[in-house]
Design a protein around this motif. Structure first.
Motif, PDB file in Angstrom:
ATOM      1  N   GLN A  67       0.868  -1.229   0.102  1.00  0.00           N
ATOM      2  CA  GLN A  67      -0.136  -0.068  -0.070  1.00  0.00           C
ATOM      3  C   GLN A  67       0.944   1.323  -0.047  1.00  0.00           C
ATOM      4  N   LEU A  68       0.727   2.008  -0.946  1.00  0.00           N
ATOM      5  CA  LEU A  68       1.376   3.610  -0.995  1.00  0.00           C
ATOM      6  C   LEU A  68       0.634   4.420  -0.098  1.00  0.00           C
ATOM      7  N   ASP A  69       1.195   5.127   0.828  1.00  0.00           N
ATOM      8  CA  ASP A  69       0.495   6.046   1.815  1.00  0.00           C
ATOM      9  C   ASP A  69       0.722   7.266   1.070  1.00  0.00           C
ATOM     10  N   THR A  70       0.172   8.569   1.492  1.00  0.00           N
ATOM     11  CA  THR A  70       0.208   9.928   0.887  1.00  0.00           C
ATOM     12  C   THR A  70       1.717  10.329   0.478  1.00  0.00           C
ATOM     13  N   THR A  71       2.806   9.894   1.247  1.00  0.00           N
ATOM     14  CA  THR A  71       3.983  10.408   0.672  1.00  0.00           C
ATOM     15  C   THR A  71       4.449   9.590  -0.440  1.00  0.00           C
ATOM     16  N   GLY A  72       3.983   8.270  -0.465  1.00  0.00           N
ATOM     17  CA  GLY A  72       4.127   7.470  -1.612  1.00  0.00           C
ATOM     18  C   GLY A  72       3.684   7.800  -3.084  1.00  0.00           C
ATOM     19  N   VAL A  73       2.268   8.124  -2.799  1.00  0.00           N
ATOM     20  CA  VAL A  73       1.536   8.588  -3.746  1.00  0.00           C
ATOM     21  C   VAL A  73       2.129  10.068  -4.395  1.00  0.00           C
ATOM     22  N   HIS A  74       2.545  10.973  -3.599  1.00  0.00           N
ATOM     23  CA  HIS A  74       3.302  12.121  -4.057  1.00  0.00           C
ATOM     24  C   HIS A  74       4.493  11.877  -4.747  1.00  0.00           C
ATOM     25  N   ASN A  75       5.428  10.883  -4.050  1.00  0.00           N
ATOM     26  CA  ASN A  75       6.433  10.488  -4.956  1.00  0.00           C
ATOM     27  C   ASN A  75       6.414  10.017  -6.021  1.00  0.00           C
ATOM     28  N   VAL A  76       5.325   9.316  -6.229  1.00  0.00           N
ATOM     29  CA  VAL A  76       5.146   8.540  -7.660  1.00  0.00           C
ATOM     30  C   VAL A  76       4.690   9.591  -8.645  1.00  0.00           C
ATOM     31  N   THR A  77       3.845  10.371  -8.192  1.00  0.00           N
ATOM     32  CA  THR A  77       3.306  11.570  -8.933  1.00  0.00           C
ATOM     33  C   THR A  77       4.542  12.401  -9.539  1.00  0.00           C
ATOM     34  N   ALA A  78       5.272  12.876  -8.599  1.00  0.00           N
ATOM     35  CA  ALA A  78       6.438  13.709  -9.026  1.00  0.00           C
ATOM     36  C   ALA A  78       7.490  12.912  -9.977  1.00  0.00           C
ATOM     37  N   LEU A  79       7.552  11.576  -9.840  1.00  0.00           N
ATOM     38  CA  LEU A  79       8.568  10.845 -10.804  1.00  0.00           C
ATOM     39  C   LEU A  79       7.912  10.905 -12.238  1.00  0.00           C
ATOM     40  N   GLY A  80       6.591  10.942 -12.145  1.00  0.00           N
ATOM     41  CA  GLY A  80       5.655  10.837 -13.308  1.00  0.00           C
ATOM     42  C   GLY A  80       5.840  12.200 -14.081  1.00  0.00           C
ATOM     43  N   ASN A  81       5.663  13.114 -13.227  1.00  0.00           N
ATOM     44  CA  ASN A  81       5.818  14.689 -13.643  1.00  0.00           C
ATOM     45  C   ASN A  81       7.222  14.987 -14.390  1.00  0.00           C
ATOM     46  N   LEU A  82       8.152  14.442 -13.629  1.00  0.00           N
ATOM     47  CA  LEU A  82       9.659  14.674 -14.092  1.00  0.00           C
ATOM     48  C   LEU A  82       9.962  13.729 -15.393  1.00  0.00           C
ATOM     49  N   ILE A  83       9.300  12.806 -15.577  1.00  0.00           N
ATOM     50  CA  ILE A  83       9.262  11.891 -17.013  1.00  0.00           C
ATOM     51  C   ILE A  83       8.580  12.712 -18.050  1.00  0.00           C
ATOM     52  N   THR A  84       7.190  13.077 -17.682  1.00  0.00           N
ATOM     53  CA  THR A  84       6.501  13.774 -18.829  1.00  0.00           C
ATOM     54  C   THR A  84       6.981  15.166 -19.028  1.00  0.00           C
ATOM     55  N   TRP A  85       7.072  15.953 -18.059  1.00  0.00           N
ATOM     56  CA  TRP A  85       7.257  17.388 -18.250  1.00  0.00           C
ATOM     57  C   TRP A  85       8.690  17.984 -18.006  1.00  0.00           C
ATOM     58  N   GLN A  86       9.405  16.866 -17.508  1.00  0.00           N
ATOM     59  CA  GLN A  86      10.910  17.435 -17.296  1.00  0.00           C
ATOM     60  C   GLN A  86      10.824  18.640 -16.474  1.00  0.00           C
ATOM     61  N   LYS A  87      10.063  18.286 -15.196  1.00  0.00           N
ATOM     62  CA  LYS A  87      10.044  19.581 -14.078  1.00  0.00           C
ATOM     63  C   LYS A  87       9.802  18.807 -12.693  1.00  0.00           C
ATOM     64  N   VAL A  88      10.339  19.433 -11.560  1.00  0.00           N
ATOM     65  CA  VAL A  88       9.865  19.025 -10.371  1.00  0.00           C
ATOM     66  C   VAL A  88       9.319  20.227  -9.794  1.00  0.00           C
ATOM     67  N   ASP A  89       8.172  20.028  -9.129  1.00  0.00           N
ATOM     68  CA  ASP A  89       7.450  20.953  -8.292  1.00  0.00           C
ATOM     69  C   ASP A  89       7.938  21.047  -6.707  1.00  0.00           C
ATOM     70  N   TYR A  90       8.562  21.920  -6.432  1.00  0.00           N
ATOM     71  CA  TYR A  90       9.285  22.028  -5.172  1.00  0.00           C
ATOM     72  C   TYR A  90       8.252  22.494  -4.283  1.00  0.00           C
ATOM     73  N   ASP A  91       8.337  21.852  -2.987  1.00  0.00           N
ATOM     74  CA  ASP A  91       7.242  22.238  -2.009  1.00  0.00           C
ATOM     75  C   ASP A  91       7.632  23.623  -1.158  1.00  0.00           C
ATOM     76  N   PHE A  92       6.792  24.455  -1.399  1.00  0.00           N
ATOM     77  CA  PHE A  92       6.938  25.843  -0.485  1.00  0.00           C
ATOM     78  C   PHE A  92       5.923  26.132   0.482  1.00  0.00           C
ATOM     79  N   SER A  93       5.119  24.970   0.956  1.00  0.00           N
ATOM     80  CA  SER A  93       4.066  25.038   2.063  1.00  0.00           C
ATOM     81  C   SER A  93       3.036  25.706   1.450  1.00  0.00           C
ATOM     82  N   TYR A  94       3.039  26.845   1.133  1.00  0.00           N
ATOM     83  CA  TYR A  94       1.785  27.619   0.550  1.00  0.00           C
ATOM     84  C   TYR A  94       1.505  27.584  -0.797  1.00  0.00           C
ATOM     85  N   HIS A  95       2.702  27.180  -1.445  1.00  0.00           N
ATOM     86  CA  HIS A  95       2.751  27.126  -3.146  1.00  0.00           C
ATOM     87  C   HIS A  95       3.707  26.108  -3.437  1.00  0.00           C
TER      88      HIS A  95
END
Length: 636
Positions: free
Chosen positions: A461-489
């Protein structure tokens, strides 16, 4: 004229000379930069400069010229310092001007005080970068860089520290217990009202104009986190002080900086003593921020930059800049022998992929791929390959990564287990208490090879962190970008990472191209077979492979109008014959394959021959996938 020992061992003497000749003109700063720029152009002089990547900081002479190959992990707020200040002798009233640039602490001689109210004082601004060694830098890059530098080190640069062979751990112990060193220091750095007290050594005052810095009690502070993006990384982190054109640099840039090394222990002591004298209400920085932004200099040395340049690549076998005349000769000479190098590399990778020459072709194309432009949000040139059909829970994927590690300058193997997905920190995030960017696994330099091993994935089972990590990997592959977390944005950071996914079936992650492995050889002992591959390759041949892969990523490429028209007509014809199976995505992929196929042969324009070869490779790849689908009875 100053000799090599002067500008390497004692750059302050050069700066002082230029400052004295040109003060009060502001031109002296430009002349200092020009002087060192010219010096570093002479006879491979860059190789004479000791590197923090190769030499432990306690073997380097304080206040000497050093270099550092690094990635900008974070950028701190700009700081003010005394660019020029004046000292006065209370007895004779004699006044002397000094420069504060390239220093952490201001120097003044015996019987002198700094006149903080002098009209000659110039307050200047500098930017501080927190820099770390390039994440995932290959061992062969470090080794070749070390040998290249050592071959030309001038004997005059040698420095034997009084604390012979003191390690980082011992340095840390001394910094965490400053009372051990106080016997060797002044009783106080400065007294109330800014008066400078007498001291055996020349007295020093911190040059940063912003007062109020303090450290929390060293005895109760946790160990300092050097904030490396990848686990298990070693090497120094540095606070790099930049004095000009800092707007041209950004987070994740790879730099080579030349500057003056500052490891003055007075930084830790002054800050610690200041904290007891300051009203907490007047201090703008939190204790945690002060601890992160002013760590012990023995653990995080400072480099005051004289020259800094962005690096196109970190391969020490290539010239640093390919635009220079000498570099063009190197490129043309290598291009003349490109064909046999490609053939040897193809054979080597075919053996590594158990006799599968089609997979080896696609692996070459993947390794020379790079994002060459962005159209709106779409990154052009990315070529993520999913190598499916890999044996499950086998050492095969580990050895494939080791081979890639021997070929590319920087790489990382991400084992895609449920444990890693749920507990690893992939996305960098802003820590507002410490006012710093906390790194994550996906904070990588451009052109890093990221090998995602999906054969390790099991049910779970992937927890919330795991889901975010897999989503981040997918975005890196598809869009060649990483969305850094600045809490409010979230803030987008574009990247250029080559992602290779090894999996048993079709990957859960997106990819540009799936190649199903068809082994022609089943070695009885996989480990022995893979190890013998690397030992059989001559070092000179391996170096040619490394130059080949790095160089071809840097070449320009174009398609003539005539060929563009022919490709369009060909695509229309293909759609007529088989409208269901030929899509716009197929055209885009085939054009990518044609692009990298041309570059792999040293051709910077697309020819009819390469276009037909690209179509042939794609037909073979698709036929293999279709065949596998029929065998398994389900979608790959």
């Amino acid at each position: 004229m100053p000799c090599v020992a002067d500008w390497l061992n004692n750059p302050f003497s050069i700066v002082q000379g230029i400052f004295a000749q040109n003060v009060p003109n502001s031109d002296w700063e430009k002349k200092v930069t020009e002087y060192f720029k010219e010096k570093l152009k002479e006879n491979n002089a860059t190789n004479w400069v000791p590197s923090l990547n190769d030499v432990p900081v306690h073997y380097l002479k304080p206040n000497s010229l050093v270099k550092f190959r690094c990635m900008v992990q974070d950028m701190f707020d700009p700081e003010f310092y005394m660019g020029v200040y004046e000292t006065v002798d209370p007895n004779t009233n004699a006044r002397v001007l000094h420069f504060g640039k390239y220093r952490d602490v201001a120097e003044c001689g015996p019987q002198q005080e700094i006149d903080l109210n002098s009209s000659q004082t110039v307050t200047s601004e500098r930017q501080t970068f927190y820099c770390v060694p390039v994440p995932g830098e290959s061992a062969w890059v470090k080794e070749i860089s070390f040998l290249t530098g050592q071959a030309r080190v001038s004997p005059s640069t040698s420095y034997t520290p009084s604390r012979h062979k003191r390690s980082y751990e011992e340095d840390e112990d001394m910094d965490l217990h400053p009372s051990k060193q106080k016997d060797h220091q002044c009783g106080r750095a400065y007294g109330s009202g800014g008066d400078i007290h007498g001291c055996v050594e020349p007295k020093r005052l911190e040059t940063e104009a912003s007062v109020g810095h303090h450290l929390i009690s060293p005895n109760c502070s946790p160990p300092l986190d050097l904030n490396f993006p990848l686990p298990g990384e070693k090497g120094p982190a540095c606070l790099v002080k930049v004095y000009e054109s800092w707007d041209s640099f950004k987070v994740n840039d790879v730099l080579e900086v030349y500057g003056i090394l500052s490891v003055d222990p007075v930084l830790s002591i002054v800050n610690n003593e200041e904290s007891s004298a300051l009203d907490p209400m007047e201090c703008m920085d939190t204790a945690e921020e002060q601890r992160v932004h002013s760590p012990p200099a023995s653990l995080v040395p400072r480099i005051h930059v004289i020259l800094a340049q962005k690096l196109q690549h970190i391969n020490p076998l290539l010239p640093a800049c390919l635009n220079e005349e000498e570099s063009k000769t190197f490129v043309s000479n290598f291009m003349s022998e490109l064909s046999p190098v490609r053939a040897e590399l193809l054979g080597f990778l075919t053996h590594a992929l158990l006799g599968d020459s089609l997979a080896a072709e696609y692996l070459i194309l993947h390794l020379i791929s790079t994002v060459y432009a962005r159209r709106d949000v779409l990154p052009l040139g990315k070529f993520t390959v999913n190598l499916s059909g890999c044996p499950r829970n086998s050492i095969f994927t580990e050895h494939i990564y080791r081979i890639i590690q021997q070929l590319v300058p920087a790489s990382y193997r991400l084992q895609m287990t449920i444990e890693n997905m749920n507990h690893s920190r992939f996305i960098p995030h802003k820590d507002y208490a410490a006012n710093r960017l906390v790194s994550g696994v996906l904070q990588l330099a451009s052109n890093t090879s990221l090998v995602v091993d999906e054969t390790q994935l099991e049910q779970g089972q992937l927890d919330t962190t795991g889901v975010h990590n897999v989503t981040a990997l997918g975005n890196l592959i598809t869009w060649q970008k990483v969305d850094y977390d600045f809490s409010y944005h979230q803030m987008e950071f574009p990247c250029n990472i080559n992602v290779l996914i090894t999996s048993e079936g079709r990957s859960l992650l997106p990819s540009d191209c799936q190649v199903h492995l068809q082994p022609q050889i089943i070695p009885p002992n996989m480990e022995e077979y893979m190890n013998s591959l690397l030992t059989a390759v001559l070092p000179s041949v391996l170096n040619k492979f490394r130059i080949y892969l790095s160089l071809l990523r840097l070449l320009d490429y174009s398609i003539s109008d005539e060929v563009t028209k022919a490709v369009e007509e060909d695509f229309v014809e293909m759609r007529k014959n088989d409208p269901e199976s030929i899509t716009a995505d197929d055209l885009h992929r085939t054009l990518l394959v044609a692009r990298f196929l041309s570059l792999s042969a040293g051709q910077t324009t697309l020819s009819r021959e390469r276009w037909l070869r690209a179509k042939q490779l794609e037909a073979l790849r698709k036929a293999r996938l279709q065949q596998q689908k029929c065998v398994n009875g389900n979608e790959l």
